[in-house]
Design a protein around this motif. Structure first.
Motif, PDB file in Angstrom:
ATOM      1  N   VAL A  15      49.590  50.748 -35.896  1.00 36.43           N
ATOM      2  CA  VAL A  15      49.206  49.681 -36.656  1.00 36.43           C
ATOM      3  C   VAL A  15      47.720  49.292 -36.475  1.00 36.43           C
ATOM      4  O   VAL A  15      47.004  49.060 -37.519  1.00 36.43           O
ATOM      5  N   THR A  16      47.365  49.010 -35.235  1.00 36.70           N
ATOM      6  CA  THR A  16      46.011  48.386 -35.258  1.00 36.70           C
ATOM      7  C   THR A  16      44.935  49.535 -34.981  1.00 36.70           C
ATOM      8  O   THR A  16      43.642  49.170 -35.025  1.00 36.70           O
ATOM      9  N   GLY A  17      45.277  50.747 -34.606  1.00 32.96           N
ATOM     10  CA  GLY A  17      44.234  51.784 -34.245  1.00 32.96           C
ATOM     11  C   GLY A  17      43.591  51.648 -33.147  1.00 32.96           C
ATOM     12  O   GLY A  17      42.396  52.363 -32.802  1.00 32.96           O
ATOM     13  N   HIS A  18      44.027  50.636 -32.099  1.00 37.40           N
ATOM     14  CA  HIS A  18      43.242  50.457 -30.798  1.00 37.40           C
ATOM     15  C   HIS A  18      44.298  51.297 -29.885  1.00 37.40           C
ATOM     16  O   HIS A  18      45.465  51.474 -29.980  1.00 37.40           O
ATOM     17  N   SER A  19      43.479  51.677 -28.863  1.00 38.69           N
ATOM     18  CA  SER A  19      44.267  52.343 -27.675  1.00 38.69           C
ATOM     19  C   SER A  19      45.143  51.570 -26.841  1.00 38.69           C
ATOM     20  O   SER A  19      46.138  52.246 -26.415  1.00 38.69           O
ATOM     21  N   ILE A  20      45.198  50.348 -26.753  1.00 34.29           N
ATOM     22  CA  ILE A  20      45.990  49.361 -26.110  1.00 34.29           C
ATOM     23  C   ILE A  20      46.338  49.712 -24.864  1.00 34.29           C
ATOM     24  O   ILE A  20      47.471  50.323 -24.494  1.00 34.29           O
TER      25      ILE A  20
END
Ligand code: UFG
Length: 327
Positions: free
Chosen positions: A267-272
């Motif tokens: 959803v965020t496109g962040h690698s987290i």
């Protein structure tokens, strides 16, 4: 109806308040703002800044506002904290609830909705968990809610109080449109913590244990959209005159901690980044609700069952309110 909502400045209480007002009901919010936020309270709700320990304030609230029903959200709600500070739960949660019940009965109000919890099922024998499952509170927090459920049982028999005890599994998401969402301090819940990594407010999320007997080794939980929870409260309120009831409230689907983090990445496109840490004391491996009873009796069904939608709505809230309500 006119509804007294305790904890109406908190995450779930504020969203239920807004939904009640959207459906034409009137709301009086009673909140001490120890965890809630004034800005979360719908502008059309009356607001009383007071503590449930203050019997005079509570009495005045009932005397001033002739309410038809009470919804009781105000409470300490953290399983882990209750293991460290049992009297906050076995003390405050129980005595504040008792004060509220005494004033409710004394003012001849006959409808009461209690926020209860899945923490009543520490060692479930069957999954998904139905209302027939044996009650084994998992912590002083769960026990405090069970004590309130038992008080309601007796007040129904003795005083004619009609109640609904709604046992939430993992409330998540935010009001679509991003107006109201989760803002706890400190934050301990999985989805907001993961999204804080996506907002670069944290470097990584810690997965509390990857050696559980689950499909990927991490804990399984049943995440239910807060709007679906809110609708369940409103359906239960409308049905109360036909009798008291107890419902387990979840989506009926379990997601692992890793699965939640993966959805947040999508959803965020962040690698987290995620790191594995030790288990968190008190966490059961698997908690999934059967909500068949409320579906059959009240026709409830979740409007937002997909985890992706839940995370999208949560993300909309956190992205537009990186510091929550900002107080
Ligand atoms: N988790 C992590 N890392 C974190 C935070 C959480 O791995 O940084 C894990 C937990 O171990 C758990 C899952 O994510 O397996 C969900 O944890 P939450 O803290 O978000 O929620 P809980 O399941 O512990 O508790 C919630 C409510 C309680 C309620 C319970 C009922 O906070 O009030 O659901 O299931 F009792």
């Amino acid at each position: 109806m006119k509804v007294l909502v305790t904890g109406g400045a908190g995450y779930i209480g504020s969203i239920v308040t807004a939904e009640l007002i959207a459906q034409g009901d009137h709301v009086v919010v009673f909140d001490n703002l120890s965890q809630g936020h004034r800005a979360a309270v719908h502008p059309e709700a009356a607001f009383i800044h007071a503590d449930l320990a203050d019997r005079a304030a509570l009495r005045a609230a009932f005397d001033t506002h002739q309410v038809d029903a009470v919804m009781h959200f105000a409470s300490n709600t953290l399983v882990g904290e209750s293991m460290a500070q049992p009297f906050l739960y076995l003390g405050n949660n129980v005595t504040n609830g008792l004060n509220l019940l005494q004033e409710t009965v004394a003012h001849n109000v006959h409808r009461f909705i209690l926020s209860s919890t899945a923490n009543l099922f520490d060692k479930p024998e069957r999954m998904p968990i139905s209302e027939k499952e044996r009650i084994v509170p998992g912590s002083p927090y769960g026990e405090s809610k069970y004590i309130l459920e038992r008080m309601l049982h007796w007040l129904d028999r003795v005083s004619g109080l009609r109640y609904a005890a709604l046992r939430y599994f993992n409330a998540a998401g935010a009001a679509p449109g991003g107006e109201r969402g989760e803002d706890h301090s400190p934050e301990t819940h999985l989805i907001p913590l993961v999204l804080q990594v996506a907002l670069n407010q944290r470097e990584h999320v810690t997965i509390f244990g990857d050696d559980y007997e689950t499909r990927d080794g991490t804990c399984v939980r049943d995440y239910i959209h807060v709007i679906d929870l809110a609708q369940a409260h409103i359906l239960a309120l409308r049905a109360l005159d036909e009798g008291s009831r107890t419902y387990n409230l979840g989506n009926g689907q379990g997601f692992t901690v890793r699965g939640v983090i993966d959805t947040c990445r999508e959803v965020t496109g962040h690698s987290i980044p995620a790191v594995i840490g030790p288990r968190r004391p008190g966490d059961p491996a698997d908690l999934v609700a059967s909500s068949d009873r409320i579906r059959e009796e009240l026709g409830w069904s979740p409007r937002y069952p997909s985890l992706r939608t839940i995370v999208e709505h949560a993300w909309e809230w956190h992205r537009t309110h990186p510091h929550g309500y900002g107080d």
